[in-house]
Structures are given as structure tokens and as C-alpha cells.
Motif scaffolding. Structure first.
Motif, PDB file in Angstrom:
ATOM      1  N   CYS A 240      25.061  45.573  -6.193  1.00  0.00           N
ATOM      2  CA  CYS A 240      26.091  45.192  -7.137  1.00  0.00           C
ATOM      3  C   CYS A 240      25.433  45.681  -8.555  1.00  0.00           C
ATOM      4  O   CYS A 240      24.074  45.079  -9.078  1.00  0.00           O
ATOM      5  CB  CYS A 240      26.302  43.452  -7.174  1.00  0.00           C
TER       6      CYS A 240
ATOM      7  N   CYS B 108      22.482  35.461  -8.909  1.00  0.00           N
ATOM      8  CA  CYS B 108      23.104  36.273  -7.764  1.00  0.00           C
ATOM      9  C   CYS B 108      21.839  36.238  -6.738  1.00  0.00           C
ATOM     10  O   CYS B 108      22.136  36.477  -5.531  1.00  0.00           O
ATOM     11  CB  CYS B 108      23.615  37.515  -8.331  1.00  0.00           C
TER      12      CYS B 108
ATOM     13  N   CYS C  31      32.138  35.270  -5.783  1.00  0.00           N
ATOM     14  CA  CYS C  31      31.092  35.904  -6.801  1.00  0.00           C
ATOM     15  C   CYS C  31      31.018  35.001  -8.126  1.00  0.00           C
ATOM     16  O   CYS C  31      31.904  34.511  -8.522  1.00  0.00           O
ATOM     17  CB  CYS C  31      31.793  36.932  -7.121  1.00  0.00           C
TER      18      CYS C  31
END
Ligand SMILES: Nc1ncnc2c1ncn2[C@@H]1O[C@H](COP(=O)(O)OP(=O)(O)OP(=O)(O)O)[C@@H](O)[C@H]1O
Ligand code: SF4
Ligand SMILES: [Mg+2]
Lengths: 295, 342, 341
Positions: C307, C314, C332
Motif C-alpha cells: 500500500c 497499518c 482501512c
């Protein structure tokens, strides 16, 4: 220096990939031990254990003891010594037969599979016929009437050892031919024969090895079978002949001790056969990891 | 009428007949070689006694012996001899038995039935048992009970038939005295269609049949097991489950039929081996089938009997294979369609 | 947030998957093929599940149908199915008898590789008869004509096809037989796994038209599994994007195409060849990076190694499913301002 280190690590890898898995599987280890025993029996065995030919009526059909680990036969002779002396013929003839059969089966199978088309259909037809012939009586009759020599018997056994392998190889080769790597080789301009032997060969090795083992034990059973039925052996200690004498001439099965000795005798044959089969299976698992069990 | 519609197996049968002819040629070559390489003394004894009896020269007696006993015209060129010999066999001239002093057909007529009887029961039983055992192991694949079953099958299938015959003989007959191991029926029963006789025949056939079953069922079981394990991973099985098809139907029509079908051609290939293998088994049990007489023929050097029995074994094999071939289209739709197209 | 608010009316989804988890046991460890899937399948609509090969699409379906391979283990979650009778069943808890009653009759599943989905030893007709019989729906007077009209609907000629064996049919024909065979039970929920992937372009076209007809006629709820995004655009009302065994984005198909929220979804959509791409014979770049190992999945957001927006958070903690817009769900951290589901 460095090359030494490399061979060492190569050997070690070989050990990790092939030897260790065989040793670790109980069956593989058992098979390996059996094969070692077979080789020892047939090579140094006869010089270590002298053949007992003395007739000892008091020891007729004696049961196993320390002195006679496998007991005695109908004449009181030590069975172990005879089994050891008979092993050469019992192992060697099937071994030669299997080699001849494998070479024949491989040549025919590789050729037919590689050429394909008519050649493969012809092979199928020939093997169809060949496999329907009652092979045991043929070997039995011809071994009886033809001049006796180890090679004659080996060739007779080999006569019926090739079709299964040839057929399976032909099928395998024609399916391998269409795989990507072979096509890549053809595109690289390598000659077809080169591809056949260098590239396809290694893929077939495990297959042939497994066939070798199963054919060898099958031929051993046939050899002992025909001698058991009365085809004269080359050597009077042939296991089939020992069994033939014990069962048919001296009616050992009707004597309690005799049946024990016969039982022991066939058990030896069975255990050896099993050893080879297990070893082949363990090898196949090593070559072909898909067969390993999950979970 | 369309001939194909009447007789859809024409092509298969035609192929088999060609194969059969080749098989017969090979078999008769074997017996031809056997007779031509017969030891001189056997022939000498026969010819000498004939010469004396008929008061003819020895050479002439020798020709007659060859012709009457074995169907070989010894004075003709070798290829003519061979050709006429094969034709003779095909016409049913199986030779003459010196021991029984009768045409071999007489012995064959008495022996064939026993072999066919024990073998066909043995083959069917072993197939059924093997399929059931293999299905159980296949469904439990990877489990402990599968491991135990498969190992047992492997061990048993590694034992030669004669060793199993001997094991069974020693345990069931010699030690425990449960089953007889001599003859096809007791001398004191009246042959015929009566219960006592049938029971006695089955009693005597028990050991050979049991041997065939034990020798072969494990091979079938191993094959079925691996077929079942493969089929259980097939897409069509997953879709059957997803469609809510009952477990019973999945076992029979999905797993069962698809795992058994590939075995049928193998069955045809194994008939020869089983008929040939009966030689050892019948000899061990002194069971008067063809195999028994074959080994008798060798031990008393009765070459006429030898050739006749072996020829009949080959013919029996061919007929067995043809029967399997004819039945296959009824069981396997793929073969049925192939046949219909041909 | 209640369902009423979410859908605007008193309308409950046909199938509710909540935190479904399943793994395959292999020698090396366990493959987490389904790791916490939450998804609502709306009644009467076509929901598409898209994801790369190996993202666990087939595994997900087989989990709630409970037709998994033997080395699979369901590790938790629920799958609530609402039958038209009003009955509600948690498929995960249901016993095998209940499942057998539901499979086929209530949930129709057309597996991936329908080419090999028919029993080689049965004719097409026998397949239909056994299927109806198994659910007690076989009526000698009327069933045959029903089978005929179903085969006609999938554009097969009943008279020629019925007596045929699978090996006598082409791949596309077998696929259509399987669709007819599934639809003959009039399932309330139909699941199609990669229906177009093994077909040539022409058969794909025919199949899409057939699927369109079928869904118009029966109006059943459909789940369409595919990695072929143009197919989704054509047929599906709703879209769920699967990545490494979890749903990363769910929403209305049109809106997702117009404005993908999850970074993975937008990369996936920009990888679809456009008209311009096709014209200049340009192959658009696929989503960069490698799909993650399901054996040892990355910690935190499973997409973080690929990503471009990944931040420290994350890498350590897995984001929940947010609802940044009405009817749009995305897993997300970028949307952590929005409402959590
Ligand atoms: N029986 C199994 N044992 C072990 N791993 C499996 C098994 N079946 C599938 N897998 C693995 O689980 C993961 C998910 O597989 P799955 O078939 O569900 O993916 P998919 O999204 O349907 O892919 P595709 O588009 O190729 O059909 C893959 O990594 C696959 O290798
Ligand atoms: S959570 Fe982080 S890594 Fe995952 S998609 Fe969102 S931004 Fe990228
Ligand atoms: Mg899939």
C-alpha cells in the motif's frame, strides 16, 4: 578447498533429501536392512556359513534352536546353511531377468511413447496380447524343456517382465512430451534424442526404480514357484527345490514339525519380498513428495 | 437392417479375435517347442513299444507316435509341421495322454470344470471383498484405520499365491484339520445334483477358493483405495454435495461406480495370470483342475497331456477376456458410446 | 448502527456473514484462507465477490456451505441465512442433516470448473432426475417438461442434450447444464464461482446473457465470484472486494467504480484495460507487489506491504470495517474518521 566444501554440502543435501527420509520411515529402514541382509547372504554368506551336508536322522525336522536357527530339514541338515547357499541363485537369476526386462521395457516404451501414433498403438496391441498369456505355465514349461542355464531362465522370466513397464513408460513419455520444459528444449534447438535421454530421463527414474523392485520380487516368486513345481534347479539348495522336497517328496506338511519348518521357510521368502517392496515404496515417497501424507 | 445395430460389439469382438489368434499362435509355439525338444528317451520308449506291438520298423513307429500323440507330421518340412499342428489344435486335436491312455480332451473335460468353478468364485469374491475393503480405506484416507488397512493390504499382496496356499494348508488343514486338501469331493459321495454332493464339493473347494480370495483381494483393495481417494477430491463430488445429493447415492453412484470402472480392463488382464497361477495352487491342494494335471504331466513326462492342458488354459483365458470385454459396454457408458460409434 | 438505518427500510439481508474464519492445515502450518469475513448479501440482488486468485473466494463459499476439504477447519464466526419461510439458520452451527436439506434446495452452488462437475457415468437426464428425487420434488407428470424448459432457458436443445453423457458435451454446454441443474431446484440463493473463467470469449458472452435471463426470471439472490472485473460491472448490483481472506471494501458496484475508497480497490480498477488501452494494445500495469502469504500473513492491515499510503499504524493493528459514506464499507485506517460498523 571450496570444491571440497561444495561436494560435502551436496552429499549432505543428498542425505537430507533421499537417505534421511528413507531411514526415518519405518518401512524404508526395514527394507534397507532386508536388502543389506540379502546382499550379505548372496555374497559373503556362503563362505561364512559352510554348507551342512551331513545326514543326521536323529535331527530330522528339528525345530529352531541356537545351533540350528531355522531348524533342520527332512534329513537333519541345518536349514540356515542351505538357505544361505541357495540365496545366490534365488537372487541372481531374478536380478538378471529384471535387468533384461527393464532394459527391454524401457527401450520399447520410450521408443513407442516418443514416436507416438502407430508405434504406440502397435505397442498397446502387442502388450494386450502379451499380458493375456498365462505366463507362469509358459515359463514353467519352457524352463522344463529348454537346456538349463541361469541365462535361459533369466531370459524366460524377462520375457514377461517388460510389457507393463513399456506401456506405462509410453504413456508417461507422451504426456511429458507436451509439457512446457520439453517444448522449451525443442525451441532451444536441442536434438530430440538428447531431450529424450537428458531431460525426460530423470523424470522417469523414480518410476523405473519402483518397477525394478516390484519386478524383481515378482520374478523371484516365479523362479521359486517353477522350481517348487518340479523344474530341476541349477543348484540343489534353491529355495524352491528345498520346498519341493519338503512338501512333495517328504510330505512335510503332514508332519507337525515339518509344517513348522515349511512355514518358516516361506516366511523368509515373504519377509524378503516385503522388505524390497517397502524399500521401493519409501523411495517412491522420497522421489514423489505428493505421496507423503498430510495432516 | 443395420448390422451394427444388431450387433454393436462387432469391432471389439473383431479386435479380440485377432488378438486371440495371435495368443493361440504364441501358445502353440510354446508347446511345439516343448514337443520338438522332448528328451529322446521318452520318445524312444513310446516308439519302441509301438514298433514291437505292431511289428513295424522303429522309424515308422516314431512317425506314428508323433502324429497320433502330438499331432505333428514329422516327415514334412518344419513350417508345414507347425502350421498343421496349430490347425489340429484349433480343430480340437489336443493330443493323446500316455499316462491316461486316452485323448487329452478326456482329461481336459474333467479338469476344466473344477478350475473354472473355483477360479470364477474366487475372482468374484475377491473382487467384491477387495472393492468393499478399498472403499472403506479410501473414505477414511489419511486416518489411522486407513494406515492399518493399507499396510495390511500391501503386506498380503506381497505374498506369492503359493505361499498363501501353503500358509492356509498348514494352518487350516494340517494343524486344525478344518478343511480338506485333497481332491474335489469325497470318494464316498454320489456325484450328481444332490445337496450332499454340492456341500461336499464346496467343502473341498474351500481352500483353493480361499487362496484365490486372499491372494487377490488386497490388490483390488489398494487400487480401489487410491481411486476413491482421487475421486473424493473431484469437482463432481463437490457439486453433488452442494446439490444436496444423499450420502448413500454419493457412495454408490458417484464414488462407487467411478472407482470400480477403471478396474474392469485390469480384470481382463489378470485372468491369464490367475489361470496360470492355479497351477501351483491346485498342485499344493491336489485339486484336480487343469493346473494340477499340468504339473502332473511334467512330473510324469506326459507331453501330450502337457500340450493339451496348456492349450486349454490359453483358450480359457481368451474366453475370459472376451467375456469381460463384452460386458464392459454394459457397465461403462464411455465404452458403450465408443462401441456404438465404431 | 441498526439494519433499518443502514438499508433505509425494514429489510434484512438474505445472508449475513459475521467474522467468519477458516484455515487449512498443512504440514508447514495453517493457511488462513478466510480470516474474519463480514459481509451482508442483500435479498434479490446480485452481489459480486472479486479478488485475486488465491484470495480465498472459493474457500469463503465452501466455508459457509460446509463442503470444505478434509484439512480445513472452521475457526469461528456465523453465517445467518434467512429463508423465505421466515426461518433463520446459522449455517455454521447447523448440523449435517439441516445442511443437506438446504444445499441445493435453498442455496444453489455452481462450483468453479463446472466442466468437471458432472458425474461421468450419468446422463444429463439422470442428473436432473436424481437431483429432483433427492429433494422429494420428482413428479413423473410435470418434472420432465420443467427440465425441458429449464434447458431451453440456458439455450440448450433438451432433446439432444438429455440423453448425453458429460464427455459428449463441450465445456460451455456442461457449464450451462450445471446452471440448469442448479436452477431446477429454484434455490433462493445462487452462488456462481468463476462461471466465465474457463470459457472462450464467445461462450462467455452467451453465458452472461443466460445469467442475465435467469436472474431476471427467477429474481433470486445471487453471489457471483470472479476475478474478471468487467463481468462484475455488467451484472452485479453490489460488489465485495476480497483481499488475503478478508473483505476490504463493500458497496454499490457503480459507486465503487466511480470512486473506489480502499487503496487496493482503486489499484484493481485502474488495472482494468480501458478502451484506449485496447486501442493501442497496451496492457495496463497490474497491482504491484506480491499477494501476501496466507501461511504467515503480514500483521496489521494485510495490504500494507503493497500500500502506497501505509502508515505505522497499518503495520501493527488491523483496521475495522468503517462506513465512511452511506452504504459504503471499507477496511482501512484512512477512513478512521468515519463511522465504525
Ligand atoms: N485444500 C487446501 N489445502 C491447503 N490450502 C488450500 C486448499 N485449498 C485452497 N488452499 C489455499 O487457500 C488459498 C485460497 O484458495 P481459494 O481456492 O479459496 O482461492 P480463490 O480466491 O478461489 O482462487 P482462484 O481465483 O484461483 O479460484 C490459496 O492460497 C490456496 O492455495
Ligand atoms: S489500512 Fe493502511 S495499509 Fe491498509 S489499505 Fe489502508 S492505508 Fe493502506
Ligand atoms: Mg476459486
Amino acid at each position: 578447498m571450496s570444491s571440497g566444501a561444495q561436494t560435502k554440502s551436496g552429499l549432505y543435501l543428498f542425505y537430507l533429501d533421499f537417505v534421511k527420509p528413507v531411514l526415518r520411515s519405518g518401512r524404508g529402514l526395514f527394507g534397507l536392512i532386508m536388502i543389506a541382509i540379502m546382499i550379505l547372504m548372496a555374497t559373503v554368506g556362503p563362505s561364512l556359513i559352510p554348507l551342512d551336508t551331513k545326514l543326521k536322522p536323529s535331527m530330522r525336522w528339528c525345530l529352531p534352536s541356537l545351533e540350528h536357527p531355522l531348524g533342520c530339514d527332512y534329513m537333519g541338515r541345518d536349514l540356515l546353511s542351505m538357505v544361505v547357499h541357495g540365496s545366490r541363485e534365488v537372487f541372481l537369476i531374478p536380478f538378471i531377468a529384471t535387468i533384461i526386462g527393464i532394459i527391454g521395457g524401457m527401450s520399447v516404451g520410450l521408443f513407442a511413447g516418443y514416436v507416438g501414433g502407430v508405434a504406440r498403438r502397435a505397442l498397446t496391441a502387442v502388450t494386450d496380447v502379451w499380458l493375456t498369456i498365462p505366463s507362469f505355465p509358459v515359463i514353467f514349461i519352457l524352463a522344463y524343456v529348454l537346456p538349463k542355464s541361469p541365462l535361459t531362465i533369466a531370459v524366460l522370466l524377462a520375457l514377461f517382465s517388460w510389457p507393463g513397464l513399456a506401456r506405462a513408460l509410453a504413456a508417461e513419455v507422451s504426456s511429458l512430451k507436451t509439457r512446457d520444459f520439453v517444448e522449451a528444449c525443442i525451441n532451444l534447438g536441442l536434438s530430440k534424442l538428447y531431450i529424450l535421454f537428458r531431460e525426460i530421463g530423470p523424470h522417469l527414474l523414480p518410476f523405473v526404480t519402483y518397477n525394478f523392485a516390484t519386478l524383481f520380487v515378482a520374478n523371484m516368486s516365479s523362479l521359486i514357484g517353477i522350481v517348487l513345481l518340479g523344474v530341476a534347479p541349477l543348484n540343489p539348495t534353491n529355495w524352491g527345490y528345498l520346498l519341493n522336497q519338503m512338501i512333495f517328496t517328504y510330505k512335510g506338511l503332514l508332519i507337525p514339525n515339518g509344517s513348522v519348518i515349511v512355514f518358516l521357510m516361506i516366511s523368509i521368502l515373504v519377509v524378503i519380498k516385503l522388505g524390497v517392496v517397502f524399500f521401493a515404496q519409501a523411495l517412491e515417497e522420497v522421489f514423489n513428495p505428493r505421496l507423503r501424507t498430510y495432516e | 437392417m443395420d448390422l451394427k445395430a444388431l450387433f454393436p460389439f462387432g469391432k471389439i469382438l473383431g479386435k479380440r479375435l485377432v488378438y486371440a489368434l495371435i495368443t493361440i499362435m504364441i501358445a502353440s509355439t510354446v508347446t511345439f517347442i516343448a514337443i520338438r525338444s522332448m528328451p529322446g528317451d521318452v520318445l524312444y520308449t513310446l516308439a519302441a513299444s509301438l514298433a514291437e506291438e505292431l511289428r513295424i520298423p522303429f522309424e515308422e513307429a516314431r512317425k506314428i507316435v508323433y502324429s497320433i500323440y502330438y499331432g505333428i507330421e514329422i516327415e514334412k518340412p518344419i513350417y508345414v509341421q507347425y502350421f498343421e499342428y496349430v490347425l489340429g489344435l484349433l480343430r480340437g486335436n489336443l493330443g493323446y495322454s500316455t499316462y491316461f491312455k486316452r485323448p487329452v480332451t478326456y482329461v481336459v473335460a474333467r479338469a476344466l470344470g473344477w478350475t473354472v468353478f473355483t477360479l470364477s468364485i474366487g475372482v468374484s469374491l475377491s473382487f467384491v471383498i477387495g472393492v468393499l475393503a478399498g472403499m472403506v480405506a479410501g473414505f477414511k484416507r489419511g486416518s489411522k484405520s486407513d494406515f492399518i488397512m493399507s499396510s495390511t493390504f500391501t503386506v498380503i499382496s506381497a505374498i506369492p499365491g503359493y505361499a498363501i496356499a501353503l500358509f492356509l494348508y498348514i494352518i487350516l488343514s494340517a494343524r486344525l484339520g478344518l478343511l480338506p486338501a485333497r481332491g474335489a469331493y469325497s470318494p464316498d459321495v454320489e456325484p450328481g445334483f444332490n445337496l450332499r454332493f454340492i456341500a461336499d464339493v464346496l467343502y473341498h473347494a474351500a481352500l483353493p477358493i480361499l487362496t484365490y480370495v486372499v491372494t487377490t483381494f488386497s490388490g483390488w483393495a489398494l487400487l480401489i483405495r487410491s481411486n476413491v481417494a482421487k475421486i473424493l477430491e473431484e469437482d463432481f463430488l463437490k457439486y453433488a454435495e452442494a446439490r444436496g445429493i444423499s450420502r448413500r447415492r454419493i457412495i454408490t453412484t458417484y464414488v462407487g461406480r467411478n472407482s470400480i470402472l477403471p478396474l474392469i480392463p485390469l480384470l481382463a488382464l489378470r485372468i491369464g495370470g490367475m489361470i496360470g497361477g492355479s497351477t501351483l495352487i491346485e498342485t499344493i491342494f491336489a485339486y484336480p483342475g487343469m493346473g494340477y494335471y499340468l504339473s502332473i504331466a511334467l512330473s510324469i513326462r506326459d507331453y501330450g497331456l502337457l500340450q493339451g492342458i496348456f492349450f486349454m488354459m490359453t483358450v480359457a483365458t481368451i474366453i475370459g477376456v472376451i467375456i469381460v470385454d463384452m460386458v464392459t459396454p454394459f457397465i461403462d457408458p464411455r465404452v458403450r458410446r465408443e462401441v456404438a460409434v465404431a | 448502527m441498526s439494519d433499518e438505518v443502514r438499508t433505509g427500510k425494514n429489510f434484512k439481508p438474505k445472508l449475513e456473514l459475521r467474522n467468519l474464519r477458516m484455515e487449512y492445515l498443512v504440514r508447514e502450518g495453517s493457511i488462513k484462507a478466510v480470516s474474519g469475513v463480514t459481509l451482508f448479501v442483500d435479498e434479490g440482488k446480485i452481489t459480486a465477490i472479486v479478488g485475486e486468485s488465491g484470495s480465498g473466494k472459493t474457500s469463503l463459499v465452501e466455508t459457509f456451505l460446509k463442503i470444505l476439504p478434509r484439512n480445513a477447519r472452521i475457526r469461528g464466526g456465523e453465517a445467518l441465512l434467512r429463508l423465505s419461510s421466515g426461518e433463520e439458520v446459522d449455517l455454521i452451527k447447523a448440523d449435517e442433516r439441516t445442511m443437506r436439506r438446504l444445499r441445493g434446495k435453498v442455496i444453489g452452488y455452481i462450483p468453479q470448473g463446472a466442466q468437471n462437475s458432472l458425474n461421468p457415468v450419468l446422463t444429463v437426464e439422470q442428473h436432473f432426475i436424481e437431483t429432483l428425487r433427492n429433494h422429494g420434488l420428482w413428479k413423473p407428470e410435470s418434472s420432465m417438461s420443467e427440465i425441458h424448459s429449464m434447458l431451453s432457458l440456458v439455450r440448450l436443445d433438451p432433446d439432444t442434450v438429455l440423453k448425453k453423457y458429460p464427455f459428449e458435451l463441450s465445456g460451455g454446454m456442461k457449464q450451462r447444464v450445471v446452471i440448469a441443474l442448479t436452477m431446477i431446484l429454484k434455490p433462493e440463493l445462487v452462488i456462481l464461482d468463476e462461471p466465465t473463467s474457463a470459457l472462450d470469449v464467445f461462450s462467455q458472452r452467451v453465458l452472461l446473457n443466460i445469467l442475465n435471463d435467469v436472474s431476471m426470471k427467477y429474481r433470486n439472490t445471487m453471489i457471483l465470484i470472479t476475478h474478471d472485473i468487467p463481468v462484475v460491472a455488467e451484472l452485479a448490483d453490489r460488489l465485495a472486494v476480497l483481499y488475503a481472506g478478508t473483505v476490504v471494501e463493500v458497496g454499490n458496484t457503480y459507486e465503487i467504480f466511480k470512486e473506489p475508497l480502499h487503496p487496493y480497490t482503486s489499484m484493481l480498477i485502474s488495472a482494468i484495460p480501458s478502451v484506449a488501452d485496447i486501442y493501442v494494445k497496451r496492457i495496463p500495469k497490474p497491482v504491484p507487489g506480491e499477494p501476501p502469504s496466507l501461511l504467515n500473513p503480514p500483521p496489521g492491515c494485510k495490504f500494507h506491504p503493497r500500500c502506497p499510503y501505509a502508515v505505522e499504524k497499518c503495520r501493527t493493528s488491523e483496521p475495522p470495517l468503517y462506513e465512511p459514506k452511506k452504504e459504503r464499507f471499507v477496511k482501512c485506517w484512512l477512513y478512521s474518521g468515519g463511522e465504525k460498523l
